[in-house]
Design an enzyme around this catalytic site. Structure first.
Site, mmCIF file in Angstrom:
data_model
loop_
_atom_site.group_PDB
_atom_site.id
_atom_site.type_symbol
_atom_site.label_atom_id
_atom_site.label_comp_id
_atom_site.label_asym_id
_atom_site.label_seq_id
_atom_site.Cartn_x
_atom_site.Cartn_y
_atom_site.Cartn_z
ATOM 1 N N HIS A 65 0.179 -12.277 1.377
ATOM 2 C CA HIS A 65 -0.571 -11.307 0.593
ATOM 3 C C HIS A 65 -0.660 -11.702 -0.881
ATOM 4 O O HIS A 65 0.339 -11.720 -1.597
ATOM 5 C CB HIS A 65 0.099 -9.938 0.723
ATOM 6 C CG HIS A 65 -0.770 -8.791 0.326
ATOM 7 N ND1 HIS A 65 -0.304 -7.497 0.235
ATOM 8 C CD2 HIS A 65 -2.095 -8.734 0.005
ATOM 9 C CE1 HIS A 65 -1.306 -6.694 -0.111
ATOM 10 N NE2 HIS A 65 -2.389 -7.425 -0.273
ATOM 11 N N TYR A 105 0.824 -1.207 0.000
ATOM 12 C CA TYR A 105 0.000 0.000 0.000
ATOM 13 C C TYR A 105 0.863 1.264 0.000
ATOM 14 O O TYR A 105 1.384 1.683 1.032
ATOM 15 C CB TYR A 105 -0.929 0.010 1.218
ATOM 16 C CG TYR A 105 -1.828 -1.196 1.338
ATOM 17 C CD1 TYR A 105 -2.205 -1.951 0.226
ATOM 18 C CD2 TYR A 105 -2.316 -1.589 2.583
ATOM 19 C CE1 TYR A 105 -3.025 -3.062 0.350
ATOM 20 C CE2 TYR A 105 -3.151 -2.696 2.715
ATOM 21 C CZ TYR A 105 -3.492 -3.429 1.592
ATOM 22 O OH TYR A 105 -4.306 -4.526 1.732
#
Length: 328
Positions: free
Chosen positions: A138, A54
Site C-alpha cells: 500500500h 482506512y
C-alpha cells in the site's frame, strides 16, 4: 469474472472500495456501513477492497462483520500491507489523515517481511475471517527500496505458501506500479485516479506494460475522489479542492453525457472498464443508496454517440480505448 494475472483468483468487474465505511472525511454509522455492504451484495458485487489505513482498522472490522454472513468462497477480498497499526494516544482524532475516527492507533510504515506478516495477521483478526484473497503493498512511494527488496519477496512467499491467492501493489502513481509490473511477478496492480475521464496518464506506461506482461489492473478513484460523481465548486479532485480549469472540464463532460441521455457517473465507470488490461473497477460508497446507484450506473450502457462526440472533442488522450471497441 476475470482471473488476476496467473493466480487463479477470480474477480468481478465491479468492486466495493471500503475506505468510505472507515469514516472517510465524515462519520458513517455501523448500521449504515453494514447496509452499504449488504446492498452491494444484493446488487451482485462480489469483490471487496479494504486496508488497515482506512479508519485505523475500522473499515476492516465493519467489512469483515458484514461479509461473515456470506459463503467465504462466494466473494473476493483484498486488503493491504505497509502501514502497521500500533496503539496511539487516543486523545484526539485522525482527521489529519482523512478519517473521522479517534486516534487510538497510529500508522507505522513497515514493508519488512516481519512487518508484512504481522500486519496481515492483524488484518485477519479485525476482519474475523480465515483468509484474504489478494494483498497489495500500500502506497510504497517513499519506501521503494524496502518494498521491492523485502516487502515483495515476503508477499511472494505468502503466495507460494498458499496463505494468499494473489499479490500486488496499490498506488496513486503509475511509474512505480509500472516498475512492479516489469520487474516482479505480481498478479495485479491497483491504480487509483490515474486512469479516468480526466486523467489518462496510465496509458503512457502502466497499462501497456500490464497488457504485455499479463498483469491485471484494478482501477480505483474512477471519480477522481468525487469530481466526476458530482462536479460542483465544492467538489474534490484527488482529495483536494478542485481547480476552476478541471471543474470546467468535468462540467463539459457532464453536459455531453446528459445531452446523450446518459450520466457522467455511468460514463466515468464505463470508460475505466473498457481498457483490456482492466479486470475490475472499484466504487466507494457511504450508503446503500450510493452503492445501489454505482451498480446501476455501471450496468447502464452509455450511447455510442456519446463516445463518438467525446472522441471528436479532444477531451481524451489519443489512442484511448473506448467502450465502443475503437480507440479515440
Amino acid at each position: 469474472m476475470s482471473t488476476l494475472g496467473r493466480s487463479g483468483v477470480q474477480i468481478g468487474p465491479l468492486g466495493l472500495g471500503a475506505a468510505v465505511i472507515g469514516n472517510l472525511y465524515t462519520e458513517v454509522s455501523d448500521q449504515q456501513a453494514h447496509d452499504t455492504v449488504t446492498t452491494a451484495w444484493q446488487r451482485g458485487i462480489r469483490y471487496f477492497d479494504t486496508a488497515p489505513h482506512y479508519g485505523l482498522g475500522l473499515s476492516e472490522r465493519r467489512l469483515g462483520e458484514a461479509l461473515r454472513e456470506y459463503d467465504r468462497d462466494a466473494y473476493t477480498l483484498s486488503t493491504k500491507v505497509g502501514r502497521r497499526l500500533e496503539p496511539g494516544p487516543g486523545d484526539g482524532d485522525d482527521l489529519a489523515h482523512g478519517f473521522a475516527v479517534p486516534d487510538t492507533y497510529r500508522r507505522v510504515w513497515d514493508f519488512s517481511a516481519d512487518g508484512i506478516r504481522r500486519t496481515l495477521e492483524a488484518s485477519l483478526e479485525r476482519l474475523g475471517l480465515d483468509r484474504v484473497d489478494v494483498v497489495y503493498l500500500h502506497d510504497p512511494d517513499d519506501h521503494a527500496e524496502q518494498a521491492f527488496h523485502e516487502g515483495y519477496p515476503a508477499l511472494e512467499k505468502l503466495r507460494s505458501e498458499g496463505v494468499v491467492g494473489a499479490i500486488g501493489a496499490g498506488m496513486n502513481q503509475t511509474a512505480m506500479l509500472t516498475r512492479f509490473v516489469r520487474d516482479t511477478d505480481i498478479d495485479v496492480v491497483l491504480c487509483a485516479g490515474r486512469y479516468t475521464l480526466l486523467d489518462q496518464s496510465a496509458l503512457a506506461d502502466l497499462l501497456p506494460a500490464a497488457e504485455e506482461r499479463g498483469t491485471s489492473v484494478v482501477i480505483g478513484g474512477a471519480f477522481n475522489s468525487g469530481l466526476l460523481a458530482d462536479p460542483r465548486p465544492a467538489a474534490t479532485y484527488n482529495y483536494a479542492q478542485v481547480s476552476d480549469e478541471l471543474l470546467a472540464r468535468a462540467l463539459r463532460l457532464k453536459a455531453l453525457a446528459e445531452r446523450h441521455g446518459s450520466t457522467l457517473r455511468a460514463a466515468a465507470l464505463a470508460f475505466c472498464a473498457a481498457h483490456p488490461a482492466v479486470a475490475s473497477v472499484l466504487v466507494g460508497a457511504r450508503s446503500a443508496a450510493e452503492i445501489a446507484d454505482g451498480a446501476q450506473q455501471f450496468a447502464t450502457p452509455v450511447p455510442a454517440a456519446f463516445w463518438q462526440e467525446l472522441r471528436d472533442s479532444g477531451l481524451l488522450r489519443a489512442g484511448t480505448p473506448l467502450p465502443t471497441g475503437e480507440p479515440s
